[in-house]
Design a protein around this motif. Structure first.
Motif, PDB file in Angstrom:
ATOM      1  N   LEU A   1     -31.739 -16.950  13.658  1.00  0.00           N
ATOM      2  CA  LEU A   1     -32.425 -17.094  14.939  1.00  0.00           C
ATOM      3  C   LEU A   1     -32.046 -18.444  15.537  1.00  0.00           C
ATOM      4  O   LEU A   1     -31.846 -19.410  14.798  1.00  0.00           O
ATOM      5  N   ALA A   2     -31.950 -18.471  16.847  1.00  0.00           N
ATOM      6  CA  ALA A   2     -31.568 -19.731  17.491  1.00  0.00           C
ATOM      7  C   ALA A   2     -32.406 -19.973  18.724  1.00  0.00           C
ATOM      8  O   ALA A   2     -32.737 -19.046  19.473  1.00  0.00           O
ATOM      9  N   LEU A   3     -32.769 -21.234  18.917  1.00  0.00           N
ATOM     10  CA  LEU A   3     -33.385 -21.664  20.168  1.00  0.00           C
ATOM     11  C   LEU A   3     -32.277 -21.767  21.197  1.00  0.00           C
ATOM     12  O   LEU A   3     -31.167 -22.219  20.874  1.00  0.00           O
ATOM     13  N   CYS A   4     -32.569 -21.385  22.441  1.00  0.00           N
ATOM     14  CA  CYS A   4     -31.537 -21.400  23.475  1.00  0.00           C
ATOM     15  C   CYS A   4     -32.147 -21.905  24.792  1.00  0.00           C
ATOM     16  O   CYS A   4     -33.300 -21.594  25.101  1.00  0.00           O
ATOM     17  N   ASP A   5     -31.324 -22.629  25.558  1.00  0.00           N
ATOM     18  CA  ASP A   5     -31.801 -23.101  26.867  1.00  0.00           C
ATOM     19  C   ASP A   5     -30.888 -22.634  27.997  1.00  0.00           C
ATOM     20  O   ASP A   5     -30.847 -23.241  29.060  1.00  0.00           O
ATOM     21  N   GLY A   6     -30.121 -21.586  27.736  1.00  0.00           N
ATOM     22  CA  GLY A   6     -29.211 -21.090  28.763  1.00  0.00           C
ATOM     23  C   GLY A   6     -27.772 -21.530  28.529  1.00  0.00           C
ATOM     24  O   GLY A   6     -26.844 -20.865  28.970  1.00  0.00           O
ATOM     25  N   LYS A   7     -27.606 -22.659  27.788  1.00  0.00           N
ATOM     26  CA  LYS A   7     -26.242 -23.153  27.524  1.00  0.00           C
ATOM     27  C   LYS A   7     -26.038 -23.555  26.064  1.00  0.00           C
ATOM     28  O   LYS A   7     -24.971 -23.370  25.514  1.00  0.00           O
ATOM     29  N   THR A   8     -27.081 -24.134  25.459  1.00  0.00           N
ATOM     30  CA  THR A   8     -26.950 -24.682  24.104  1.00  0.00           C
ATOM     31  C   THR A   8     -27.717 -23.798  23.131  1.00  0.00           C
ATOM     32  O   THR A   8     -28.744 -23.232  23.492  1.00  0.00           O
ATOM     33  N   VAL A   9     -27.228 -23.691  21.884  1.00  0.00           N
ATOM     34  CA  VAL A   9     -27.997 -22.995  20.848  1.00  0.00           C
ATOM     35  C   VAL A   9     -28.301 -23.973  19.723  1.00  0.00           C
ATOM     36  O   VAL A   9     -27.460 -24.788  19.360  1.00  0.00           O
ATOM     37  N   ALA A  10     -29.513 -23.891  19.176  1.00  0.00           N
ATOM     38  CA  ALA A  10     -29.898 -24.679  18.003  1.00  0.00           C
ATOM     39  C   ALA A  10     -30.425 -23.698  16.967  1.00  0.00           C
ATOM     40  O   ALA A  10     -31.441 -23.032  17.192  1.00  0.00           O
TER      41      ALA A  10
END
Ligand code: AMP
Ligand code: GLY
Length: 446
Positions: free
Chosen positions: A210-219
């Motif tokens: 699972l990844a956090l996303c802000d539209g451009k970056t994934v963590a």
């Protein structure tokens, strides 16, 4: 954390009523900036367990009611748990009202809500996934199955949302034809089966990244594995998930980097190029095959019960660290790259064991009193997350199929599991059942 935001995290709204949402409320409440969390509609755990939280009597699908509530209560951030409100466009509605909300728009959520869209998208962007064909016509699908040559068998999937049940793994063409009948002629999953995907059956262990996303970056969040079948040794029907653990032994940084490079980043870049930038959590259900990690499915949200095994690992009090609330707000504001270095995960492991009502995943009774909750919760490194619970006359009772998710933290997976099961052993309700083999590393890669 020095980065600033014009939005306030004093009041947060969490949408949903399961174990995932209790875990979210618990984790969000740890930020000293957060003063109050509303959970709509919540459960007995979110009503009573945490002093910062209260339940709101608005259902998760009443989007207009939720927008109104958030505006009236001056909510600074809304976090959506389940997929149904995302599919219904809750993020679009909040955005139109100028209210910050963590989750993908309806267009971005198509990665989960339409398997046909997801497969097409992966194909276009070179994201590794099983070869497939899509059909809306039964006869054409049947002819395809009869002439298919895939040696490992086929998997037949209803394209739409089917509460995790629309996937039928088949050993041979006869089974696949039967699956097509169930989905397309008997319409067991209703309109979700208007289009079917027929794909090659892969084999290998499964992994959820699972990844956090802000539209451009994934963590990336620490990897997890869940147990979908109801009984030990993967027997019995599929459920929403009977337990999970994180991280997964044997999954190293190189593999996670590969998943980021070949799956998650191309997915986020592809959605941005498509005009539907993806914000929220993107969940990749993977199979680790001889050809490398392949995507079985995308979900557009946190998993349940994966969340109850992942969020306790977030070290919100690490030096120069950041809280979950601040991370989620940074995602909404497109600042994930800036805060990513401040996201810290604890060493060690977390495991969660789901206690279910008798009969689940079939029909089950409600209203059974639950005892031992406080006793379990006071054990060291044990967290009792409520899933299907309610309060009746001052007593916590069962109110759903998955009733509780009991999580244990530890220096390693065996310790985490021992703690989770110690918690489970203190809790009683009539007919409770749970798997006794959560976290055992063999036998669940069927
Ligand atoms: P999904 O909802 O697409 O993740 O499918 C549910 C489950 O079906 C997965 O967790 C796998 O166990 C299985 N599955 C889905 N697609 C495949 C595939 N192509 N090959 C083998 N198993 C699959
Ligand atoms: N546990 C699987 C899911 O949340 O989709």
């Amino acid at each position: 954390m020095s980065s600033s935001s014009s939005n306030s995290l004093e009041r947060i709204l969490v949408i949903g009523s399961g174990g995932r949402e209790h875990a979210l409320a618990w984790a969000l409440a740890q930020s000293p900036v957060v003063q109050h969390i509303f959970v709509a509609p919540g459960n007995a755990g979110t009503a009573a367990d945490l002093d910062k939280t209260t339940n709101v009597p608005v259902s998760a699908d009443d989007i207009a009611g939720l927008v109104r509530w958030a505006r009236e209560q001056r909510v600074g951030l809304t976090v959506v748990g389940p997929e149904a409100p995302l599919a219904a466009g809750i993020v679009d509605a909040f955005q139109q009202a100028g209210l910050p909300i963590f989750g993908p728009t309806r267009a971005a959520a198509q990665l989960e809500t339409s398997k046909c869209f997801a497969k097409d998208f992966m194909h276009r962007h070179g994201i590794p996934t099983a070869p497939y064909a899509a059909f809306s016509d039964y006869a054409a699908a049947r002819d395809y199955v009869r002439s298919a040559t895939a040696r490992g068998g086929l998997v037949v999937k209803a394209s739409g949302l089917a509460a995790g049940k629309g996937v039928i793994v088949c050993d041979d063409a006869a089974q696949a034809e039967h699956a097509l009948k169930q989905i397309m002629l008997d319409r067991e999953f209703g309109a979700a089966g208007d289009v079917v995907i027929i794909e090659e059956r892969l084999s290998g262990p499964e992994l959820s990244v699972l990844a956090l996303c802000d539209g451009k970056t994934v963590a990336l969040l620490p990897p997890a594995r869940d147990h979908k079948r109801v009984f030990d040794h993967d027997q019995g029907p599929n459920t929403g998930g009977m337990g999970a653990f994180s991280p997964v032994p044997g999954i190293d940084k190189a593999l996670l980097d590969e998943v980021r490079r070949t799956v998650l980043q191309p997915a986020i870049d592809g959605m941005a190029a498509y005009g539907a930038p993806y914000t929220g959590v993107l969940y990749a259900g993977l199979m680790l095959t001889e050809r490398g990690p392949q995507v079985l499915e995308f979900n557009c949200r946190l998993g349940d019960p994966e969340t109850q095994a992942i969020l306790p690992l977030l070290d919100q009090f690490a030096q120069a660290g950041i809280s979950l609330a601040e991370i989620m707000l940074a995602c909404v504001e497109g600042r994930l790259a800036e805060v990513e270095p401040c996201i810290h995960w604890r060493a060690g492991a977390c495991a969660t064991v789901v206690m279910a009502a008798p009969g689940y995943p079939g029909p089950y009774p409600k209203g059974a009193p639950i005892d031992g909750l406080a006793d379990a919760a006071q054990l060291e490194d044990v967290l009792v997350f409520h899933a299907g619970t309610a309060v009746q006359g001052g007593q916590v009772v069962t109110a759903g199929g998955r009733v509780l998710a009991v999580s244990g933290l530890g220096v390693d997976l065996p310790t985490a599991l021992r703690r989770a099961y110690a918690g489970v052993s203190r809790i009683h309700f009539e007919g409770a059942h749970y798997r006794r083999d959560i976290g055992q590393l063999s036998g669940f890669s069927d």
